[in-house]
Design a protein around this motif. Structure first.
Motif, PDB file in Angstrom:
ATOM      1  N   LEU A   1       8.770   6.342  -1.794  1.00 32.12           N
ATOM      2  CA  LEU A   1       9.361   7.307  -2.726  1.00 32.12           C
ATOM      3  C   LEU A   1       9.487   6.740  -4.138  1.00 32.12           C
ATOM      4  N   LEU A   2       9.643   5.430  -4.261  1.00 34.89           N
ATOM      5  CA  LEU A   2       9.812   4.821  -5.573  1.00 34.89           C
ATOM      6  C   LEU A   2       8.571   4.959  -6.457  1.00 34.89           C
ATOM      7  N   SER A   3       7.442   5.319  -5.857  1.00 37.06           N
ATOM      8  CA  SER A   3       6.244   5.533  -6.670  1.00 37.06           C
ATOM      9  C   SER A   3       6.352   6.800  -7.504  1.00 37.06           C
ATOM     10  N   ASN A   4       7.259   7.718  -7.108  1.00 33.65           N
ATOM     11  CA  ASN A   4       7.415   8.987  -7.822  1.00 33.65           C
ATOM     12  C   ASN A   4       8.831   9.249  -8.311  1.00 33.65           C
ATOM     13  N   LEU A   5       9.823   8.637  -7.672  1.00 37.22           N
ATOM     14  CA  LEU A   5      11.221   8.921  -8.000  1.00 37.22           C
ATOM     15  C   LEU A   5      11.909   7.713  -8.617  1.00 37.22           C
ATOM     16  N   SER A   6      13.022   7.956  -9.268  1.00 37.12           N
ATOM     17  CA  SER A   6      13.832   6.862  -9.802  1.00 37.12           C
ATOM     18  C   SER A   6      14.568   6.180  -8.650  1.00 37.12           C
ATOM     19  N   VAL A   7      15.182   5.034  -8.940  1.00 38.38           N
ATOM     20  CA  VAL A   7      15.929   4.309  -7.911  1.00 38.38           C
ATOM     21  C   VAL A   7      17.088   5.158  -7.392  1.00 38.38           C
ATOM     22  N   SER A   8      17.826   5.792  -8.289  1.00 36.83           N
ATOM     23  CA  SER A   8      18.973   6.603  -7.850  1.00 36.83           C
ATOM     24  C   SER A   8      18.528   7.824  -7.061  1.00 36.83           C
ATOM     25  N   GLU A   9      17.437   8.480  -7.493  1.00 36.89           N
ATOM     26  CA  GLU A   9      16.914   9.646  -6.766  1.00 36.89           C
ATOM     27  C   GLU A   9      16.471   9.246  -5.363  1.00 36.89           C
ATOM     28  N   THR A  10      15.816   8.082  -5.262  1.00 34.69           N
ATOM     29  CA  THR A  10      15.355   7.586  -3.953  1.00 34.69           C
ATOM     30  C   THR A  10      16.543   7.315  -3.039  1.00 34.69           C
ATOM     31  N   ALA A  11      17.551   6.654  -3.576  1.00 36.98           N
ATOM     32  CA  ALA A  11      18.731   6.322  -2.777  1.00 36.98           C
ATOM     33  C   ALA A  11      19.419   7.579  -2.264  1.00 36.98           C
TER      34      ALA A  11
ATOM     35  N   ASN B   1       0.858  -1.190   0.000  1.00 37.87           N
ATOM     36  CA  ASN B   1       0.000   0.000   0.000  1.00 37.87           C
ATOM     37  C   ASN B   1       0.889   1.232   0.000  1.00 37.87           C
ATOM     38  N   GLN B   2       1.360   1.647  -1.154  1.00 35.43           N
ATOM     39  CA  GLN B   2       2.314   2.745  -1.230  1.00 35.43           C
ATOM     40  C   GLN B   2       1.626   4.097  -1.117  1.00 35.43           C
ATOM     41  N   GLN B   3       2.263   5.000  -0.407  1.00 37.48           N
ATOM     42  CA  GLN B   3       1.736   6.346  -0.220  1.00 37.48           C
ATOM     43  C   GLN B   3       2.452   7.303  -1.163  1.00 37.48           C
ATOM     44  N   ARG B   4       1.725   8.208  -1.801  1.00 40.99           N
ATOM     45  CA  ARG B   4       2.342   9.146  -2.743  1.00 40.99           C
ATOM     46  C   ARG B   4       2.711  10.452  -2.041  1.00 40.99           C
ATOM     47  N   HIS B   5       3.396  10.323  -0.956  1.00 40.76           N
ATOM     48  CA  HIS B   5       3.920  11.494  -0.255  1.00 40.76           C
ATOM     49  C   HIS B   5       5.042  11.024   0.656  1.00 40.76           C
ATOM     50  N   ASP B   6       5.625  11.909   1.378  1.00 42.07           N
ATOM     51  CA  ASP B   6       6.703  11.542   2.291  1.00 42.07           C
ATOM     52  C   ASP B   6       6.127  11.320   3.688  1.00 42.07           C
ATOM     53  N   PRO B   7       5.676  10.103   4.014  1.00 47.14           N
ATOM     54  CA  PRO B   7       4.948   9.907   5.268  1.00 47.14           C
ATOM     55  C   PRO B   7       5.752  10.182   6.523  1.00 47.14           C
ATOM     56  N   PHE B   8       7.086  10.053   6.474  1.00 49.30           N
ATOM     57  CA  PHE B   8       7.862  10.237   7.683  1.00 49.30           C
ATOM     58  C   PHE B   8       8.541  11.597   7.744  1.00 49.30           C
TER      59      PHE B   8
END
Length: 338
Positions: free
Chosen positions: A290-300, A98-105
């Motif tokens: 974050l992976l729902s909106n960003l690339s793998v490298s951006e998330t990392a 259940n992915q959230q499209r925001h920064d929950p933390f």
């Protein structure tokens, strides 16, 4: 009660003493009425209801509403150490399913998904406006809960439930628990044998929770005072405040006012993980979101990883999928939903 101005915070304080009835007290405070097992929110406060279900050995409250104003529920501590509450907050359900499209933390949320503890703590629950709220609380006794568990396990949580006068532990809502909560909320007046089904589902929910809690490392439990619990909350918030840089243990000890050894013991008991393990778990839950909106490298990079291979290994250890595979699955699921 006088209707507040827009965007005001509304408060309700109560104490669960003998003959106290939450719905009646809530209805009187907010000038509304109780209909059967439910109290419906007055229109100015929001849309929805709080439901009270009496079961053998347990009582269950279902909160299902959307508020027009922030609401603060304050429960005053009682002297008895026999009463135990279990709070399941489905509104905060976060998992790889259940992915959230925001920064929950990265917000100011201070809530937890599951909270189990004695009632000799003061508690303050802040419920935000304009958000669909779905959580339920099960109230029971130490005696009843011990009888349900009926185990010879050496699990730390069992020791706490059986003997410790004061404790609190937190956990996540996993998919099995989330499914049971959905089933409970769907029960209505048209359901055959609703009371029997409520009781069966409440016990099923407790089963899934303690099945997971029993897997935690066995440690010598310590008594948790209200002041200790509040200090551990401060530490948790410090960890969640910036998930791209973990504070050093000495810094957290100074921040909390606890000795380093006590800090580590309390944190392990309350969350079932060391501080570093918990921090990494939160990073990986955040990474999945974050992976729902960003690339793998951006998330990392957003989470403080400078080595993509290291990020991929940590992510796979937590989610059993490589980040690219996980992102591909999210894209497929998004298309199917569309």
């Amino acid at each position: 009660m006088v209707k507040p101005e827009p965007l005001m915070t509304v408060e309700f304080e109560f104490q669960v003493i003998k003959n106290f009835h939450f719905l009646t007290a809530f209805a009187k405070h907010f000038d509304t009425i109780v209909e059967g097992e439910k109290v419906y929110l007055p229109q100015w406060l929001g849309d929805g209801y709080i439901q009270h279900i009496s079961l053998d050995g347990m009582v269950m409250f279902i909160h299902n509403y959307k508020l027009n104003h922030d609401l603060v529920l304050r429960r005053q501590a009682i002297a008895s150490t026999e009463s135990i509450t279990l709070k399941f907050d489905h509104s905060k359900f976060l998992s790889k399913y259940n992915q959230q499209r925001h920064d929950p933390f990265f917000d100011k949320s201070t809530g937890f998904e599951v909270e189990v503890g004695t009632c000799n703590f003061n508690t303050e629950l802040k419920i935000p406006a304009y958000k669909q709220i779905n959580f339920l609380i099960i109230g029971t006794s130490r005696t009843y809960l011990t009888g349900l568990l009926n185990s010879e396990s050496r699990a730390t949580i069992l020791n706490l439930v059986k003997t410790h006068p004061s404790f609190v532990v937190y956990d996540f809502i996993f998919p099995e628990m989330a499914n049971v909560i959905k089933q409970i909320i769907r029960i209505n007046s048209a359901t055959e044998l609703p009371k029997l089904l409520y009781k069966a589902k409440a016990q099923e929910l407790i089963y899934h929770l303690f099945e997971n809690l029993f897997k935690r490392p066995v440690i010598a439990p310590v008594n948790v005072k209200q002041d200790d619990a509040e200090k551990i909350h401060i530490v948790r918030l410090a960890l969640l405040k910036n998930l791209n840089s973990c504070p050093m243990l000495p810094e957290l000890a100074i921040l909390s006012g606890l000795g380093l050894t006590k800090l580590q013991k309390l944190f392990m008991q309350i969350f079932g993980q060391s501080i570093h393990q918990y921090y990494q778990s939160m990073r990986m839950i955040q990474a999945a979101s974050l992976l729902s909106n960003l690339s793998v490298s951006e998330t990392a990079y957003k989470l403080g990883f400078t080595n993509l291979s290291h990020f991929a290994r940590v992510f796979e250890r937590h989610h059993q999928l490589k980040p690219k595979q996980f992102k591909s699955r999210l894209i497929i699921e998004s298309k199917l939903l569309t």
